[in-house]
Design a protein around this motif. Structure first.
Motif, PDB file in Angstrom:
ATOM      1  N   GLY A 103     -31.971 -31.189 -75.716  1.00 16.19           N
ATOM      2  CA  GLY A 103     -30.609 -31.704 -75.706  1.00 16.19           C
ATOM      3  C   GLY A 103     -30.498 -33.191 -75.539  1.00 16.19           C
ATOM      4  O   GLY A 103     -29.411 -33.762 -75.707  1.00 16.19           O
ATOM      5  N   ILE A 104     -31.613 -33.901 -75.200  1.00 19.64           N
ATOM      6  CA  ILE A 104     -31.574 -35.341 -74.975  1.00 19.64           C
ATOM      7  C   ILE A 104     -32.770 -35.983 -75.676  1.00 19.64           C
ATOM      8  O   ILE A 104     -33.902 -35.527 -75.530  1.00 19.64           O
ATOM      9  CB  ILE A 104     -31.598 -35.687 -73.471  1.00 19.64           C
ATOM     10  N   ALA A 105     -32.510 -37.068 -76.422  1.00 18.27           N
ATOM     11  CA  ALA A 105     -33.565 -37.863 -77.040  1.00 18.27           C
ATOM     12  C   ALA A 105     -33.204 -39.330 -76.879  1.00 18.27           C
ATOM     13  O   ALA A 105     -32.106 -39.758 -77.264  1.00 18.27           O
ATOM     14  CB  ALA A 105     -33.722 -37.500 -78.514  1.00 18.27           C
ATOM     15  N   PHE A 106     -34.119 -40.094 -76.294  1.00 15.28           N
ATOM     16  CA  PHE A 106     -33.878 -41.511 -76.040  1.00 15.28           C
ATOM     17  C   PHE A 106     -35.075 -42.307 -76.529  1.00 15.28           C
ATOM     18  O   PHE A 106     -36.235 -41.901 -76.351  1.00 15.28           O
ATOM     19  CB  PHE A 106     -33.668 -41.760 -74.541  1.00 15.28           C
ATOM     20  N   SER A 107     -34.824 -43.459 -77.154  1.00 16.94           N
ATOM     21  CA  SER A 107     -35.889 -44.356 -77.577  1.00 16.94           C
ATOM     22  C   SER A 107     -35.376 -45.781 -77.518  1.00 16.94           C
ATOM     23  O   SER A 107     -34.191 -46.051 -77.763  1.00 16.94           O
ATOM     24  CB  SER A 107     -36.378 -44.021 -78.987  1.00 16.94           C
ATOM     25  N   ALA A 108     -36.280 -46.712 -77.198  1.00 11.99           N
ATOM     26  CA  ALA A 108     -35.952 -48.131 -77.142  1.00 11.99           C
ATOM     27  C   ALA A 108     -37.191 -48.915 -77.534  1.00 11.99           C
ATOM     28  O   ALA A 108     -38.295 -48.640 -77.039  1.00 11.99           O
ATOM     29  CB  ALA A 108     -35.477 -48.534 -75.750  1.00 11.99           C
ATOM     30  N   GLY A 109     -37.013 -49.890 -78.442  1.00 12.44           N
ATOM     31  CA  GLY A 109     -38.164 -50.655 -78.868  1.00 12.44           C
ATOM     32  C   GLY A 109     -37.805 -51.779 -79.803  1.00 12.44           C
ATOM     33  O   GLY A 109     -36.630 -52.103 -80.011  1.00 12.44           O
TER      34      GLY A 109
ATOM     35  N   ASN B 126     -27.392 -63.499 -88.226  1.00 12.64           N
ATOM     36  CA  ASN B 126     -27.897 -62.585 -87.209  1.00 12.64           C
ATOM     37  C   ASN B 126     -26.749 -61.760 -86.652  1.00 12.64           C
ATOM     38  O   ASN B 126     -25.577 -62.116 -86.779  1.00 12.64           O
ATOM     39  CB  ASN B 126     -28.580 -63.350 -86.079  1.00 12.64           C
ATOM     40  N   GLY B 127     -27.073 -60.646 -86.015  1.00 11.30           N
ATOM     41  CA  GLY B 127     -25.999 -59.816 -85.506  1.00 11.30           C
ATOM     42  C   GLY B 127     -26.472 -58.761 -84.522  1.00 11.30           C
ATOM     43  O   GLY B 127     -27.649 -58.396 -84.482  1.00 11.30           O
ATOM     44  N   GLN B 128     -25.528 -58.297 -83.714  1.00 12.53           N
ATOM     45  CA  GLN B 128     -25.733 -57.172 -82.822  1.00 12.53           C
ATOM     46  C   GLN B 128     -24.796 -56.051 -83.261  1.00 12.53           C
ATOM     47  O   GLN B 128     -23.612 -56.302 -83.536  1.00 12.53           O
ATOM     48  CB  GLN B 128     -25.427 -57.561 -81.375  1.00 12.53           C
ATOM     49  N   ARG B 129     -25.315 -54.840 -83.297  1.00 14.76           N
ATOM     50  CA  ARG B 129     -24.534 -53.707 -83.797  1.00 14.76           C
ATOM     51  C   ARG B 129     -24.595 -52.569 -82.790  1.00 14.76           C
ATOM     52  O   ARG B 129     -25.676 -52.153 -82.364  1.00 14.76           O
ATOM     53  CB  ARG B 129     -25.089 -53.232 -85.143  1.00 14.76           C
ATOM     54  N   LEU B 130     -23.403 -52.058 -82.472  1.00 19.52           N
ATOM     55  CA  LEU B 130     -23.279 -50.894 -81.600  1.00 19.52           C
ATOM     56  C   LEU B 130     -22.560 -49.804 -82.369  1.00 19.52           C
ATOM     57  O   LEU B 130     -21.472 -50.026 -82.918  1.00 19.52           O
ATOM     58  CB  LEU B 130     -22.493 -51.245 -80.331  1.00 19.52           C
ATOM     59  N   ASN B 131     -23.166 -48.620 -82.395  1.00 17.26           N
ATOM     60  CA  ASN B 131     -22.582 -47.500 -83.141  1.00 17.26           C
ATOM     61  C   ASN B 131     -22.522 -46.271 -82.248  1.00 17.26           C
ATOM     62  O   ASN B 131     -23.517 -45.883 -81.620  1.00 17.26           O
ATOM     63  CB  ASN B 131     -23.416 -47.193 -84.389  1.00 17.26           C
ATOM     64  N   LEU B 132     -21.323 -45.643 -82.204  1.00 18.38           N
ATOM     65  CA  LEU B 132     -21.102 -44.411 -81.444  1.00 18.38           C
ATOM     66  C   LEU B 132     -20.599 -43.353 -82.409  1.00 18.38           C
ATOM     67  O   LEU B 132     -19.647 -43.601 -83.164  1.00 18.38           O
ATOM     68  CB  LEU B 132     -20.087 -44.629 -80.331  1.00 18.38           C
ATOM     69  N   ALA B 133     -21.212 -42.177 -82.404  1.00 16.41           N
ATOM     70  CA  ALA B 133     -20.850 -41.134 -83.367  1.00 16.41           C
ATOM     71  C   ALA B 133     -20.830 -39.773 -82.685  1.00 16.41           C
ATOM     72  O   ALA B 133     -21.780 -38.983 -82.810  1.00 16.41           O
ATOM     73  CB  ALA B 133     -21.817 -41.130 -84.546  1.00 16.41           C
ATOM     74  N   PRO B 134     -19.740 -39.425 -81.981  1.00 17.38           N
ATOM     75  CA  PRO B 134     -19.607 -38.063 -81.442  1.00 17.38           C
ATOM     76  C   PRO B 134     -19.227 -37.090 -82.546  1.00 17.38           C
ATOM     77  O   PRO B 134     -18.570 -37.458 -83.521  1.00 17.38           O
ATOM     78  CB  PRO B 134     -18.482 -38.210 -80.417  1.00 17.38           C
ATOM     79  N   SER B 135     -19.658 -35.844 -82.407  1.00 18.83           N
ATOM     80  CA  SER B 135     -19.388 -34.839 -83.442  1.00 18.83           C
ATOM     81  C   SER B 135     -19.205 -33.481 -82.800  1.00 18.83           C
ATOM     82  O   SER B 135     -19.726 -33.211 -81.708  1.00 18.83           O
ATOM     83  CB  SER B 135     -20.524 -34.788 -84.466  1.00 18.83           C
ATOM     84  N   VAL B 136     -18.454 -32.609 -83.509  1.00 20.14           N
ATOM     85  CA  VAL B 136     -18.266 -31.231 -83.095  1.00 20.14           C
ATOM     86  C   VAL B 136     -18.305 -30.368 -84.347  1.00 20.14           C
ATOM     87  O   VAL B 136     -17.762 -30.724 -85.388  1.00 20.14           O
ATOM     88  CB  VAL B 136     -16.938 -31.046 -82.336  1.00 20.14           C
ATOM     89  N   SER B 137     -19.018 -29.249 -84.265  1.00 23.57           N
ATOM     90  CA  SER B 137     -19.132 -28.341 -85.416  1.00 23.57           C
ATOM     91  C   SER B 137     -18.963 -26.913 -84.928  1.00 23.57           C
ATOM     92  O   SER B 137     -19.172 -26.601 -83.743  1.00 23.57           O
ATOM     93  CB  SER B 137     -20.481 -28.513 -86.125  1.00 23.57           C
TER      94      SER B 137
ATOM     95  N   SER C 282     -25.328 -26.677 -77.537  1.00 27.15           N
ATOM     96  CA  SER C 282     -24.751 -25.506 -78.198  1.00 27.15           C
ATOM     97  C   SER C 282     -24.487 -24.434 -77.145  1.00 27.15           C
ATOM     98  O   SER C 282     -25.124 -24.414 -76.073  1.00 27.15           O
ATOM     99  CB  SER C 282     -25.685 -24.971 -79.282  1.00 27.15           C
ATOM    100  N   PHE C 283     -23.577 -23.526 -77.480  1.00 29.77           N
ATOM    101  CA  PHE C 283     -23.156 -22.485 -76.540  1.00 29.77           C
ATOM    102  C   PHE C 283     -23.623 -21.126 -77.046  1.00 29.77           C
ATOM    103  O   PHE C 283     -23.519 -20.830 -78.248  1.00 29.77           O
ATOM    104  CB  PHE C 283     -21.634 -22.491 -76.385  1.00 29.77           C
ATOM    105  N   ASP C 284     -24.133 -20.305 -76.133  1.00 25.47           N
ATOM    106  CA  ASP C 284     -24.658 -19.005 -76.529  1.00 25.47           C
ATOM    107  C   ASP C 284     -23.550 -18.002 -76.827  1.00 25.47           C
ATOM    108  O   ASP C 284     -23.723 -17.117 -77.670  1.00 25.47           O
ATOM    109  CB  ASP C 284     -25.552 -18.448 -75.415  1.00 25.47           C
ATOM    110  N   ASN C 285     -22.424 -18.115 -76.168  1.00 17.45           N
ATOM    111  CA  ASN C 285     -21.387 -17.092 -76.304  1.00 17.45           C
ATOM    112  C   ASN C 285     -20.264 -17.502 -77.250  1.00 17.45           C
ATOM    113  O   ASN C 285     -19.251 -16.817 -77.350  1.00 17.45           O
ATOM    114  CB  ASN C 285     -20.798 -16.748 -74.928  1.00 17.45           C
TER     115      ASN C 285
END
Length: 933
Positions: A512-518, A573-584, A549-552
């Motif tokens: 449920g969680i994936a994090f990376s920084a580099g 040059n630039g800094q970019r922040l992107n947020l993308a919440p989703s529901v299915s 995800s939900f089992d029931n």
């Protein structure tokens, strides 16, 4: 047959001299009067119809003598049996009239005379005329008068005056090896000529199992002295667990815990079989002495011989006049010789003196001293050299040296010489700690004679795992100039990427969680690329993905977040922040699926180092994305001919809506267009990266159909068709690309199938309705009968379009790279590996570019492999200036190279290692390591 008659065999120390005589010294203190030695011939009892052997023979008869103790017989019956079995052993046997006789092996061939030995005392006999039975015998020196003596060996006639062409093992030794080969339940050389055949590792019985097992002994005669010494004679056969011993005679001293065996000794266990004249073993002290030994080590497999084998302790053994080879019995293509060999299994090291290697009977390498590892433990020393020859560098030779610094540190130092450029020094240091493993490699050429400058490179690899969920991956690279790889790579490879990447990422993952920084950094290795054409460095990039995800209930939540800082010396040059919440809301079953999904895409930019006037420093963008993916699966059983098939029909619909938003003021940092194929019809965004989110109001109509063989499971036919219907024009594009106004996408069709277990095909085409012509094309026919038979033939076509700044994901680092714009690809590709005759194989590849009108890559070679060696000779013609398979540098020209590899199985290899090259350039090729258990 002679039987043992000493009351205490273990007390006698016997050595056999070069002349074949045995000299025995009684080291013990027998309780009775010392026995007097007497001469006992080793001749067997005469067969029926043959004259009895005489106790006194002239020098022409091949009779061995030895001195052994004369002990009183245990019983009168025993003494009578001894005299009967070997008349020569009886001191009272009358001596018949002296006569000259020849054994069968000493009889000269018809029409030839026996080899005269006039300089040696004794009788010398030659045959008379052909057809006559008389012998012509001459006496040199005093008449031996029938006294028993060691007969001089007949001088063998040879067909060659070159001593090094004499086989290492004669016919009798080869027959002995065949006998030992039969001692194993499975032939050690079974399928050895097929490098891909899986071989089971042979394991011996444990010491506990041997100690608990009973010992069964069969013999023609047995006797026990004082309940301590057991003597066996005549067809002795001993079995315990996996151990088997057979001999003419054997004795076991239960007090001293020693065992002696003489005459046609054969010993075998699960992984070892040996034959010898005599074996003396001290079980209590783990000592042994074996004379005239031949052995087979099944695990390797290896076979060899030694004049004497000594086991000084459980871990230390020595060999005199030793030879070994991995070739099966009957084959002596390569043999290693050494006058002395010592193996210490406690230290894991072995050494040899006066060692030399012969190949096809010709000496090729000699060394007065060599040390080598005998197990998996590392040992410092020279590795096998490599060499090649190319037009760019001339003769190229490298001799690596391995230095085992510590248990978790080592390095390989490689001096390299290139005929046209000069010398180079390379070093690769490796380390291993509790949390990390990696390497540091560097190479330097102080002065390149062609470029007239110094050149160098460095690379650092590290994989550190701090916990089960947290790790750090680092891959740093640097070269001194853009043409370094094209010049310094050998004949087997060159750099095909246009950019050399350096990355370092910290990764954390759990359900449920994936994090990376580099960070990402790029260096150009293509001289056609300007500074402005370089990709952006990313310093840093942070990714956070959440999902649940939900089992029931059919509900799935997700959120993909990313922050990136882009740096370029020539561009904005630039800094970019992107947020993308989703529901299915996934609704899935075996009959079909329906997955509606809503995503909110928010992006924020902070720009600096603006290169154009009146551009904002801060830009934000929010776009809702709605998609609905649905499909069904229908199945039907049918018969075609006499074969039952399962026929499936799988229609699929995909709807996508993204509102239109002007994005022309957003710089392009890491975005390009994906190439078009069947699976791209179901993407939510036709661009890689986040600098462009397409505007869409479209639906994809697609479907697949399969025919599956119900008995074999093969899929001889699969058809996939699909097309996108656009309800509006697409105005969001990359800079310089016009708006797309067509109402449909390319019509895509793909065809594939597996006709048999070995034959398959793939074909595909894209029809552009707007241009009324083909935009893409692919056809490939594959034949696989691993590993011997590999054949591929294919053709690929791609027409250039204004939107052909395409993005490709590198699977090794998941980084997006781009191709150049405006190139049409039209090329054919043929590759094969196929048996020719007598164990020879042909292999090669030919890649031809129709739009360039020249061959971009080709090689042809032959390969021969048997149970003990493999030889490869390959000639290669290639364009070293090709930055990719599609683009050529302005000064690119074909070059030729030839390389040779000889691998002596179980010993070493000489020349270039070509497995990686074939794995990369011969589609379907798999190295031998893939088939090891």
């Amino acid at each position: 047959m002679e039987v043992a008659s000493a009351t205490d065999n273990a007390a006698w120390n016997c050595e056999q001299g070069k002349n074949g005589e045995w000299v025995c010294l009684n080291q013990g203190q027998p309780s009775q009067e010392a026995a007097q030695p007497k001469v006992i011939g080793s001749q067997k009892a005469p067969q029926a119809g043959q004259p009895a052997a005489s106790a006194e023979l002239p020098a022409a008869t091949a009779t061995m003598t030895r001195t052994v103790p004369d002990a009183p017989a245990a019983t009168p019956q025993r003494a009578e049996q001894t005299a009967t079995e070997n008349p020569v052993a009886s001191a009272e046997a009358p001596a018949p009239t002296p006569r000259a006789s020849l054994t069968e092996s000493q009889m000269p061939a018809p029409g030839k005379k026996a080899v005269a030995a006039t300089n040696k005392p004794g009788w010398t006999c030659q045959s008379g005329e052909v057809g006559k039975t008389n012998w012509n015998c001459n006496l040199v020196g005093a008449d031996p008068k029938g006294a028993a003596q060691v007969a001089a060996a007949a001088e063998a006639e040879t067909t060659s005056n070159l001593p090094w062409l004499t086989p290492a093992y004669d016919r009798q030794q080869e027959r002995t090896f065949e006998l030992l080969r039969g001692e194993f339940a499975q032939d050690p050389w079974q399928n050895c000529s097929n490098w891909s055949a899986r071989r089971r590792k042979i394991k011996g019985a444990s010491s506990e199992a041997r100690e608990e097992a009973n010992t069964d002994v069969l013999a023609d005669f047995s006797e026990v002295f004082d309940g301590e010494i057991l003597n066996f004679a005549g067809n002795v056969d001993l079995n315990r667990a996996d151990q088997h011993l057979s001999a003419d005679k054997a004795s076991y001293d239960t007090v001293a815990d020693t065992m002696d065996a003489q005459g046609n000794v054969v010993y075998s266990e699960s992984t070892l079989a040996l034959a010898a004249d005599t074996v003396s073993i001290s079980l209590a002290r783990n000592e042994a002495r074996i004379r005239n030994a031949q052995f087979i080590e099944a695990a390797a497999p290896l076979r060899g011989s030694a004049a004497v084998m000594y086991r000084d302790s459980k871990s230390l053994s020595r060999y005199n006049e030793a030879t070994f080879t991995s070739c099966p019995p009957g084959n002596q293509d390569w043999v290693m010789h050494a006058s002395r060999v010592k193996i210490n299994r406690e230290s894991g090291q072995g050494s040899a003196k006066n060692a030399w290697l012969e190949f096809k009977g010709v000496p090729v390498i000699y060394t007065p001293y060599i040390s080598f590892p005998v197990d998996n433990r590392r040992t410092s020393g020279l590795l096998a050299p490599t060499w090649s020859n190319t037009e760019r560098n001339g003769f190229d030779f490298a001799a690596p040296f391995y230095w085992n610094i510590a248990t978790n540190y080592d390095t390989v130092i490689t001096p390299r010489y290139m005929q046209k450029r000069g010398g180079m020094l390379r070093n690769k240091f490796r380390y291993l700690t509790e949390t990390s493993s990696g390497s540091l490699a560097a190479e330097i050429m102080p002065y390149d004679q062609l470029r007239e400058k110094s050149r160098y490179s460095a690379a650092f690899r590290d994989n550190s795992r701090f916990t089960d969920n947290l790790n750090l991956l680092t891959n740093l690279n640097y070269v001194s100039d853009k043409e370094y790889f094209n010049d310094m790579n050998n004949a087997l490879g060159f750099q095909t990427n246009r950019f050399l990447s350096s990355t370092s990422y910290l990764n954390y993952g759990r359900p449920g969680i994936a994090f990376s920084a580099g960070v990402n950094h790029y260096q150009s290795v293509d001289k056609t690329i300007t500074d402005a054409g370089m990709p952006y460095d990313i310093l840093p990039r942070v990714n956070l993905s959440l999902e649940h995800s939900f089992d029931n209930m059919p509900l799935a939540l997700g959120m993909n977040n990313q922050y990136s800082h882009f740096y370029h010396s020539e561009l904005v040059n630039g800094q970019r922040l992107n947020l993308a919440p989703s529901v299915s809301f996934p609704l899935e079953s075996s009959a079909g699926f329906f997955i509606p999904k809503i995503t909110g895409q928010y992006t924020q930019y902070q720009l600096s180092n603006q290169t154009a006037a009146n551009q904002p420093d801060s830009i934000s963008r929010f776009l809702p994305i709605f998609s609905a993916d649905t499909g069904m699966t229908f199945e039907k059983q049918l018969n075609i001919g006499n074969t039952a098939y399962t026929h499936t029909l799988e229609p699929r619909l995909f709807y996508l809506y993204i509102p239109r938003k002007d994005q022309s003021d957003i710089p392009v940092f890491d975005t390009a267009a994906f190439d078009t194929n069947f699976y791209s019809l179901f993407r939510e965004n036709r661009f890689s990266g986040l600098d462009r989110i397409q505007d869409a109001n479209q639906i994809t109509l697609a479907g697949s159909s399969r025919f599956i063989d119900s008995s074999s499971g093969l899929e001889p036919l699969k058809i996939s068709l699909g097309q996108i219907l656009y309800f509006q024009d697409r105005t969001v594009n990359l800079p310089g690309v016009p708006n797309q106004t067509s109402s449909t996408s390319n019509f895509i069709g793909e065809l594939s199938g597996q006709v048999t277990n070995h034959l398959s095909y793939t074909a595909g085409a894209q029809w552009d309705p707007e241009a009324n012509g083909f935009a893409r094309g692919l056809a490939v026919l594959k034949f696989r009968n691993q590993p011997d038979q590999i054949f591929d033939v294919g053709y690929r076509y791609r027409r250039n379009t204004p939107n052909d700044q395409l993005a490709f994901i590198n699977p090794s680092n998941n980084l997006v790279t781009q191709t150049a714009v405006g190139q049409t690809i039209s090329q054919s590709d043929v590759s094969f590996r196929w048996p020719l005759a007598a164990g020879w194989y042909g292999l090669g590849r030919w890649q031809y570019s129709f739009n360039f009108g020249k061959t971009t890559e080709s090689f042809i070679g032959i390969e021969k492999e048997n149970c003990c060696w493999r030889l490869r000779v390959i000639g290669r013609r290639y364009i070293n200036g090709a930055t990719t398979t599609n683009f050529l540098a302005p000064d690119a020209k074909p070059e030729n190279a030839v390389f040779v590899q000889l691998e002596l199985k179980g010993l070493t290899g000489f020349g270039d290692q070509v497995d990686r090259f074939l794995q990369r350039n011969l589609n379907g090729y798999r190295p031998a390591s893939d088939f090891e258990d």
